[in-house]
Write a protein that holds these residues in place. Sequence first.
Motif, mmCIF file in Angstrom:
data_model
loop_
_atom_site.group_PDB
_atom_site.id
_atom_site.type_symbol
_atom_site.label_atom_id
_atom_site.label_comp_id
_atom_site.label_asym_id
_atom_site.label_seq_id
_atom_site.Cartn_x
_atom_site.Cartn_y
_atom_site.Cartn_z
ATOM 1 N N LEU A 45 0.848 -1.309 -0.103
ATOM 2 C CA LEU A 45 -0.010 0.253 0.120
ATOM 3 C C LEU A 45 1.056 1.196 -0.115
ATOM 4 C CD1 LEU A 45 -2.737 1.286 0.134
ATOM 5 C CD2 LEU A 45 -2.334 1.162 2.600
ATOM 6 N N SER A 49 0.864 3.811 -3.122
ATOM 7 C CA SER A 49 -0.058 4.996 -3.093
ATOM 8 C C SER A 49 0.857 6.402 -2.656
ATOM 9 C CB SER A 49 -1.047 4.887 -1.801
ATOM 10 O OG SER A 49 -0.357 4.533 -0.417
ATOM 11 N N TYR A 63 -2.162 7.565 3.011
ATOM 12 C CA TYR A 63 -2.841 6.297 3.069
ATOM 13 C C TYR A 63 -2.259 5.226 4.145
ATOM 14 C CZ TYR A 63 -5.226 8.430 -0.994
ATOM 15 O OH TYR A 63 -5.766 9.178 -1.997
ATOM 16 N N GLN A 67 -4.262 3.539 7.217
ATOM 17 C CA GLN A 67 -4.425 2.238 7.038
ATOM 18 C C GLN A 67 -3.880 1.148 8.351
ATOM 19 O OE1 GLN A 67 -6.337 0.813 5.007
ATOM 20 N NE2 GLN A 67 -5.891 -1.398 4.624
ATOM 21 N N GLN A 286 -4.660 2.360 -5.280
ATOM 22 C CA GLN A 286 -4.531 1.658 -3.976
ATOM 23 C C GLN A 286 -5.870 0.921 -3.598
ATOM 24 O OE1 GLN A 286 -4.774 4.920 -4.176
ATOM 25 N NE2 GLN A 286 -6.313 5.791 -2.925
ATOM 26 N N ASN A 287 -6.729 1.079 -4.219
ATOM 27 C CA ASN A 287 -7.951 0.285 -3.920
ATOM 28 C C ASN A 287 -8.095 -1.011 -4.633
ATOM 29 O OD1 ASN A 287 -8.939 2.381 -2.086
ATOM 30 N ND2 ASN A 287 -9.987 3.551 -3.793
ATOM 31 N N SER A 366 -5.965 -3.929 0.027
ATOM 32 C CA SER A 366 -6.254 -2.687 -0.613
ATOM 33 C C SER A 366 -6.698 -1.718 0.703
ATOM 34 C CB SER A 366 -7.424 -2.943 -1.423
ATOM 35 O OG SER A 366 -7.138 -3.912 -2.487
ATOM 36 N N TYR A 367 -6.558 -0.444 0.173
ATOM 37 C CA TYR A 367 -6.878 0.418 1.143
ATOM 38 C C TYR A 367 -8.312 0.450 1.575
ATOM 39 C CZ TYR A 367 -7.567 5.128 2.953
ATOM 40 O OH TYR A 367 -7.792 6.324 3.969
#
Length: 393
Positions: A45, A49, A63, A67, A286-287, A366-367
């Motif tokens: 991540l 990101s 991010y 997270q 990042q998703n 994933s974020y």
Amino acid sequence: MAKNQRTKTNEKTNVKRSGTGKIRFFDYSLLAVLICLVCFGLVMLYSTSAYSAMVTYGDSMHYFKRQIVFCVAGFAGMFIVARIDYHYYIKWAKGIYYISIFLMLLVKTPLGKEVNGAKRWIRLPFDQQLQPSEIAKIAVILFIPVLICTMGKEITTLQGMARVVMWGGFSAACVLFLTDNLSTAIIVMGITCIMIFVVHPKTKLFVILAVAGATAAIVGARLLGMAMETSGNFRLRRILVWLDPEKYASDGGYQIMQALYAIGSGGFFGKGLGNSAQKMIIPEVQNDMILSIICEELGVFGAIIVLVLFGMLLYRLLFIAQNAPDLYGSLVVSGIFGHIALQVILNVMVVINLIPTTGITLPFISYGGTSVLFLMAEMGIALGVSRKIKIAE
């Protein structure tokens, strides 16, 4: 000497004596795999990101820091949930189901929050947000097994299966029409069908239905693609993009095309951690598209490692489900298994363009704060079931 030997044996097997001639079990293997997945996800991540976070927020760790807070909170919550006797959920499962419906209704009120054109969240204090569809997944995982257990042999009849499908289908319909989230609705319905499949004595019927459904979906998508090229519906446009991403590269197909470029340029061993070029141009990478950057930086080898970790996680869940002390515990863990498996499979299929874009994230990698918290809660429930397993000495 013999006493010391027995102590060493118990330490190696990670079990405790229950005082009834049996040994209590706790799935430390599941916990270890989960820690590996979360740590790997945090590393990827940050690598994925850092650039977009710097451009958007002026902080390359924006991010990552958010997270990691949710991951720490998730682990704390997981250990708390793991100590709860899962039989308590039987009493509260129906209430949780109705609460999930009520929270999804709130999305249609002024409390609803729109992000990137989708209104699926509820506003919370301190600039936080909650996605009620995540609660719907846990609600179905806890409530559908209660229905199945109370029905007994009736679940093997057409009427019994229809009753269970009705409850699962109602939750899925609320996810679709109240939060406009088709992908999560598919997962909720899939969890329901998997639990029916687990308890039903005949498998041939389900295999036929699955093959027929997949064939009908593919044929229907291609027919729609040929007939609806001028449609403005965004779901139909996604089908068009899926069928011919190059043709619509400037109109909906940009993200998937760049993701495919990232996968192709990574080769087998990748460009190296942090050396991705596509992460600078793929929107919201990042998703749901984080796997494409894993493939670019770590190559196919990195993707294989991710899939092996998920395979080990699913294997441990399967082990717990098979050895749970009762049907309710077995079905709950089967539901968690179905949720993780469906989400991983759908995300991978989207990234390599086997199905249209759905927006489904890769679990634990994933974020997404809400997603991490509720996934950790599910892992806590599974570990709670594992604590009740007793192995004869």
